[in-house]
Design a protein around this motif. Sequence first.
Motif, short mmCIF file in Angstrom:
data_model
loop_
_atom_site.label_atom_id
_atom_site.label_comp_id
_atom_site.label_asym_id
_atom_site.label_seq_id
_atom_site.Cartn_x
_atom_site.Cartn_y
_atom_site.Cartn_z
N GLY A 80 38.56 43.45 32.21
CA GLY A 80 38.70 41.98 32.26
C GLY A 80 38.77 41.36 30.89
N LEU A 81 38.27 42.13 29.70
CA LEU A 81 38.23 41.40 28.35
C LEU A 81 39.47 41.76 27.99
CD1 LEU A 81 37.07 40.55 25.87
CD2 LEU A 81 36.15 42.65 25.25
N TRP A 150 49.09 40.37 34.05
CA TRP A 150 50.31 39.53 34.54
C TRP A 150 49.72 38.21 35.44
CZ3 TRP A 150 55.39 39.66 33.98
CH2 TRP A 150 56.07 38.95 34.73
N THR A 151 48.66 38.57 36.14
CA THR A 151 47.84 37.43 36.94
C THR A 151 47.30 36.44 36.29
OG1 THR A 151 47.64 39.01 38.86
CG2 THR A 151 46.28 36.97 38.73
N LEU A 152 46.67 36.93 35.08
CA LEU A 152 45.77 36.17 34.17
C LEU A 152 46.72 35.16 33.15
CD1 LEU A 152 42.78 38.19 33.10
CD2 LEU A 152 42.93 36.23 34.43
N LEU A 190 39.99 35.48 36.51
CA LEU A 190 39.52 36.73 36.07
C LEU A 190 38.57 37.51 37.08
CD1 LEU A 190 38.95 38.44 33.32
CD2 LEU A 190 36.92 37.01 32.82
N VAL A 191 38.10 36.64 37.97
CA VAL A 191 37.16 37.12 39.13
C VAL A 191 38.12 37.72 40.06
CG1 VAL A 191 35.89 36.54 40.92
CG2 VAL A 191 35.48 35.59 38.81
N ALA A 192 39.13 37.10 40.39
CA ALA A 192 40.32 37.73 41.27
C ALA A 192 40.73 39.17 40.68
CB ALA A 192 41.58 36.74 41.66
N ASP A 262 38.82 30.36 44.67
CA ASP A 262 39.23 29.33 43.79
C ASP A 262 40.32 30.03 42.91
OD1 ASP A 262 37.27 27.70 44.83
OD2 ASP A 262 36.03 27.92 43.06
N GLY A 263 40.00 31.14 42.66
CA GLY A 263 41.04 32.00 41.94
C GLY A 263 42.53 32.06 42.47
N LEU A 264 42.44 32.32 43.98
CA LEU A 264 43.72 32.78 44.85
C LEU A 264 44.47 31.36 44.91
CD1 LEU A 264 42.34 35.38 47.13
CD2 LEU A 264 43.86 35.82 45.14
#
Length: 271
Positions: A80-81, A150-152, A190-192, A262-264
């Motif tokens: 995550g970091l 890629w997602t973030l 970040l949660v996703a 929320d992330g999705l």
Amino acid sequence: MTVRSFGKGVGVVAVLAFTLLPVWMMVSTAVNGRANSGSRSVWPEQFTFGNFVGLFRDGEFGRYLVNSVVVAAGTVLVSGLLALLAAVAVARFRFRLRTSVLVVVLIVQMVPLEALVIPLFIQAKGLGLLNSLVGLIVVYLAFSLPFAIWTLRGFVAAVPAELEEAAYLDGCSWWRMFWSVLFPLVAPGLVATSVFSFITAWNEFVFALTFMTDDRNYTVAVGLRNFFGQHLTDWGSVMAASTVITIPVLVFFVFAQKRLTDGLVAGAVKG
């Protein structure tokens, strides 16, 4: 009731039955005292928690569970970091070969994990990371980081740069702006990605088995195979262990559900 609504109802029931029946059979077998006597009943014929007690009393399943928690937590926190910092770099800064970096990250996601077993084993052996939980965390980072970066990147790019500029005008340093302005806005993404990293580290079997020679360092996915014998399988213990393995995943999803949704949604709209 119309035929169409009736058909939808039947379809929903069929999907629920197909999804929940294996889970019910797992739990039912775990509390069935006659699970190893050839019982094929949907309901427990002899209700007992002895299979769960035996996991931690007779075997080393508690140690395996702790190992998996350490590996999964380390993978989630470090990935995550690193993914967040890397996503900010490729989304906000302009540097040479930036596009090439993104393409390489995308290509890494396309490589089958099985194709990397031997190369990663040789590399880990050279670095002295075999039979080590740290080495396993490093391997899982290699799997989870490309997807996370890629997602973030999409979440970071969706944050208006004017918000960061306003923070600078108010006297914020880059790190203060990062933690106070940017981080809260990309937290759902970040949660996703953390959910993906957690599942990867928690359920992975091949690398956990290949990289560990000491059974004290096994994770739960590998430790589960101890209940399978050459001529006899302890189905009660297998299903009890599977139930215990499932609980942390459910707890993680319950705590991350709101942020994950929320992330999705944000990723689908803004990415």
